[in-house]
Write a protein that holds these residues in place. Structure first.
Motif, PDB file in Angstrom:
ATOM      1  N   UNK B   1       0.268  -1.258  -0.177  1.00  0.00           N
ATOM      2  CA  UNK B   1      -0.443   0.298   0.081  1.00  0.00           C
ATOM      3  C   UNK B   1       0.690   1.127  -0.204  1.00  0.00           C
ATOM      4  N   UNK B   2       1.448   1.511   0.445  1.00  0.00           N
ATOM      5  CA  UNK B   2       2.351   2.739   1.292  1.00  0.00           C
ATOM      6  C   UNK B   2       4.175   2.061   1.210  1.00  0.00           C
ATOM      7  N   UNK B   3       5.321   2.444   0.494  1.00  0.00           N
ATOM      8  CA  UNK B   3       6.762   2.093   0.837  1.00  0.00           C
ATOM      9  C   UNK B   3       7.162   3.211   0.586  1.00  0.00           C
ATOM     10  N   UNK B   4       7.789   3.125   1.795  1.00  0.00           N
ATOM     11  CA  UNK B   4       9.078   4.379   1.810  1.00  0.00           C
ATOM     12  C   UNK B   4      10.394   4.021   1.391  1.00  0.00           C
ATOM     13  N   UNK B   5      11.465   4.737   0.516  1.00  0.00           N
ATOM     14  CA  UNK B   5      12.844   4.247   0.461  1.00  0.00           C
ATOM     15  C   UNK B   5      13.591   4.580   0.485  1.00  0.00           C
ATOM     16  N   UNK B   6      14.611   4.921   1.461  1.00  0.00           N
ATOM     17  CA  UNK B   6      15.753   5.898   1.641  1.00  0.00           C
ATOM     18  C   UNK B   6      15.422   7.609   1.457  1.00  0.00           C
ATOM     19  N   UNK B  46       6.346  15.037   4.490  1.00  0.00           N
ATOM     20  CA  UNK B  46       6.455  14.646   3.346  1.00  0.00           C
ATOM     21  C   UNK B  46       5.725  13.947   2.543  1.00  0.00           C
ATOM     22  N   UNK B  47       5.384  12.656   3.429  1.00  0.00           N
ATOM     23  CA  UNK B  47       4.445  11.067   2.753  1.00  0.00           C
ATOM     24  C   UNK B  47       3.590  12.105   2.018  1.00  0.00           C
ATOM     25  N   UNK B  48       2.252  13.600   2.750  1.00  0.00           N
ATOM     26  CA  UNK B  48       1.369  13.685   2.374  1.00  0.00           C
ATOM     27  C   UNK B  48       1.236  15.248   0.956  1.00  0.00           C
ATOM     28  N   UNK B  49       2.663  15.435   1.059  1.00  0.00           N
ATOM     29  CA  UNK B  49       3.141  16.173  -0.593  1.00  0.00           C
ATOM     30  C   UNK B  49       3.686  18.164   0.792  1.00  0.00           C
ATOM     31  N   UNK B  50       3.127  18.328   1.431  1.00  0.00           N
ATOM     32  CA  UNK B  50       3.557  19.371   1.876  1.00  0.00           C
ATOM     33  C   UNK B  50       5.182  19.785   2.310  1.00  0.00           C
ATOM     34  N   UNK B  51       6.207  18.569   1.839  1.00  0.00           N
ATOM     35  CA  UNK B  51       6.716  19.473   2.487  1.00  0.00           C
ATOM     36  C   UNK B  51       8.078  17.916   1.081  1.00  0.00           C
ATOM     37  N   UNK B  52       8.997  18.641   0.295  1.00  0.00           N
ATOM     38  CA  UNK B  52       9.040  17.872  -1.098  1.00  0.00           C
ATOM     39  C   UNK B  52      10.495  17.068  -0.210  1.00  0.00           C
ATOM     40  N   UNK B  53      10.769  16.417  -1.184  1.00  0.00           N
ATOM     41  CA  UNK B  53      11.832  14.796  -0.171  1.00  0.00           C
ATOM     42  C   UNK B  53      12.818  15.098  -0.947  1.00  0.00           C
ATOM     43  N   UNK B  73      -2.302  13.704  -3.668  1.00  0.00           N
ATOM     44  CA  UNK B  73      -1.788  12.568  -3.355  1.00  0.00           C
ATOM     45  C   UNK B  73      -2.933  12.479  -2.037  1.00  0.00           C
ATOM     46  N   UNK B  74      -4.072  13.563  -1.775  1.00  0.00           N
ATOM     47  CA  UNK B  74      -5.866  13.353  -0.636  1.00  0.00           C
ATOM     48  C   UNK B  74      -6.052  12.210  -2.168  1.00  0.00           C
ATOM     49  N   UNK B  75      -6.331  13.398  -3.004  1.00  0.00           N
ATOM     50  CA  UNK B  75      -7.403  12.723  -4.423  1.00  0.00           C
ATOM     51  C   UNK B  75      -6.590  11.002  -4.719  1.00  0.00           C
ATOM     52  N   UNK B  76      -5.529  10.357  -4.458  1.00  0.00           N
ATOM     53  CA  UNK B  76      -5.424   9.660  -4.534  1.00  0.00           C
ATOM     54  C   UNK B  76      -5.648   7.834  -2.914  1.00  0.00           C
ATOM     55  N   UNK B  77      -6.246   8.551  -2.403  1.00  0.00           N
ATOM     56  CA  UNK B  77      -6.542   8.107  -0.947  1.00  0.00           C
ATOM     57  C   UNK B  77      -5.652   7.661  -0.038  1.00  0.00           C
ATOM     58  N   UNK B  78      -4.435   8.839   0.534  1.00  0.00           N
ATOM     59  CA  UNK B  78      -3.676   8.791   0.925  1.00  0.00           C
ATOM     60  C   UNK B  78      -4.268  10.278   2.001  1.00  0.00           C
ATOM     61  N   UNK B  79      -4.852   9.928   3.067  1.00  0.00           N
ATOM     62  CA  UNK B  79      -5.635  10.542   3.708  1.00  0.00           C
ATOM     63  C   UNK B  79      -4.769  11.189   5.340  1.00  0.00           C
TER      64      UNK B  79
END
Lengths: 291, 233
Positions: B1-6, B46-53, B73-79
């Motif tokens: 579902x969610x995968x965060x890498x490095x 960062x995950x929700x797009x408020x801060x750029x990785x 990102x909200x539109x894709x279902x990550x709240x």
């Protein structure tokens, strides 16, 4: 000095009719202030531009000032949207002070462009109904000014309904107080800023159409209106829609009555006296939130 | 579902996150634990797009989302239910909830509103009130309710227990458990270690912008290293 009740009543009604248009101009100003937290210094120049728009549509194409509403409202909404999205937003770098200076710069550019095109002559639009009156009891009311009154009130109510009932309106109010929260429910904050700016410009476009049958235009005319509108915004409470409407009507009556008692050229003394009193005793305005 | 890498991220060129990797599976409740200032809030932002990785990647539902703006990102279902709630104080409770379905699940608004009111009866009582007049606990429930209105696939809860009384915290964790039972994936970012581990399937421990421990919540709860890591001893 004593006047008959009829004269005082006429002056009061005239004041309400002028005040409604003031309110409409103040609505645009207060909306932009409430959401973007800046004073739009280009508001007056936008009004002037819209009034020239009415003039040009009338003289070149024979379009009636009231019909011009259908052309100028969407046009100025689009212009306001684009200017915020493409000029003010990018130029501000997130600093309110920058936005202030950018709008001031825009005002200078617009006014001087109008001066270059139209010269400083004062012009007006001739309409068949320009001098027609409506008889109410033993009062004679100028028809175009009655139309301006009801038109302005209708726009204010429509704007209020949009803000209260539609998702876009709720998003505008949400962004006004909580940008981060808005972004996190999926609201595009920059889009909302631009829509708000567009609505502000659309308000003055309608005001211009309602004014032109009884008023004149020259490249500096917007300044006087916006100075009064700014007083109304402060009086009503910065960012308050209801405050702008009530404040506008009130200021219109004050101007009219002080004109009656002090003489036409001194009518605005009352307005600025009230401005000073509000700043001294109720700086948050009649409908303003407590700091 | 969610995968965060490095993932590397921070503010003004100063990195706060220094290469974080973590995963949340469908229907899973994952706790991200850590003391103040280890980068939990930066991770969420960062995950929700408020801060750029600045480096690394974030994949949600099979699609890279680092580089997207928050509304996309909200539109894709990550709240993301943020720390400090970020509710709209000048809007009524009902309007706050309605805006939760601004971009998603709008046709189901009435039904979801009813569901949120069933989960949080206090919000129904206060539906017409300005959200700014709610107590801290009620505001937190409103923020979560607003997040649920968009029918998220993954709900990130950032410090939901912050500033609440112990009694309210118990109530809140009970409600989160109830929400998670419906099959929604939840990433719970908390300082409250004990209760978070009771609730979660798996957990990650953050220290200084990096993951230092991870595993099944039950194992971590029994691990004496956790306390040490958490208290920085």
């Amino acid at each position: 000095m004593m006047f008959t009740p009829d004269i005082v009543l006429t002056a009061t009604i005239n004041g309400l009719m002028t005040g409604a248009v003031y309110a409409l101009i103040a609505l645009g100003l207060t909306l932009v202030y409430g959401v973007l937290h800046i004073i739009n210094f280009a508001h007056g120049a936008t009004l002037t531009a819209a009034m020239f728009g009415v003039l040009v549509l009338n003289q070149a194409l024979g379009i009636d000032p009231y019909l011009a509403i259908l052309v100028l409202t969407p046009l100025f909404f689009a212009l306001g949207y684009a200017v915020q999205r493409l000029v003010i937003g990018p130029a501000s770098h997130g600093e309110d002070v920058n936005i202030l200076l950018v709008t001031l710069g825009l005002a200078i550019i617009i006014e001087n462009a109008l001066l270059a095109i139209f010269r400083s002559d004062t012009r007006s639009v001739d309409t068949p109904y320009g001098f027609s009156v409506i008889e109410v009891g033993n009062l004679f009311l100028s028809t175009p000014r009655v139309i301006a009154f009801f038109g302005s009130i209708a726009v204010a109510v429509a704007l209020w309904l949009v803000l209260a009932r539609t998702d876009t309106g709720k998003a505008i109010r949400a962004v006004a107080k909580e940008k981060t929260g808005a972004a996190l429910v999926g609201i595009d904050v920059r889009h909302v800023y631009a829509v708000t700016f567009g609505l502000g410009a659309a308000c003055v476009a309608i005001a211009a159409c309602l004014l032109m049958p009884t008023f004149y235009v020259n490249p500096r005319v917007g300044g006087a209106f916006v100075l009064v509108a700014f007083t109304i915004v402060v009086l009503g409470g910065m960012g308050s829609i209801a405050g702008a409407l009530v404040g506008g009507l009130f200021i219109g009556v004050v101007e009219s009555l002080s004109g009656l008692y002090l003489g036409e050229s001194l009518g605005q003394i009352g307005i600025f006296l009230i401005f000073i009193l509000v700043l001294l005793f109720r700086p948050t305005g009649l409908f303003g939130a407590k700091a | 579902m969610l995968s965060v890498r490095d993932l590397v991220s921070g503010y003004g060129g100063v990195p706060v996150l220094r290469g974080i990797s973590l995963d949340v599976g469908p229907g899973e409740v994952v706790a991200v634990l850590g003391a103040n200032g280890v980068g939990k809030t930066t991770l969420n932002a960062t995950i929700s797009g408020l801060v750029r990785a600045t480096a690394g990647e974030i994949v949600f539902d099979g699609e890279r989302i680092d580089g997207l703006a928050a509304p996309q990102i909200v539109r894709r279902g990550l709240v993301h239910v943020p720390e400090g709630r970020k509710i709209f104080p000048n809007l009524s409770v009902r309007e706050n909830l309605e805006l939760g379905s601004y971009t998603r699940a709008k046709p189901n608004r009435a039904r979801n509103l009813e569901r949120v009111f069933e989960t949080f009866p206090r919000l129904r009582e206060r539906a017409a009130q300005f959200a700014g007049t709610l107590s801290g606990g009620e505001q937190q429930m409103l923020a979560i309710g607003r997040g649920l209105m968009g029918e998220p696939k993954l709900l990130i809860l950032d410090e939901p227990s912050l500033g609440l009384s112990p009694l309210l915290v118990d109530e809140l964790f009970r409600l989160i458990a109830e929400i998670a039972k419906g099959g929604l994936a939840v990433m719970l970012v908390e300082q409250n270690v004990v209760q978070s581990l009771e609730l979660a399937d798996r957990a990650y421990v953050l220290e200084n912008g990096a993951v230092t421990m991870s595993g099944a919540a039950r194992d971590l709860a029994a691990n004496p290293e956790l306390e040490k890591a958490y208290l920085g001893m």
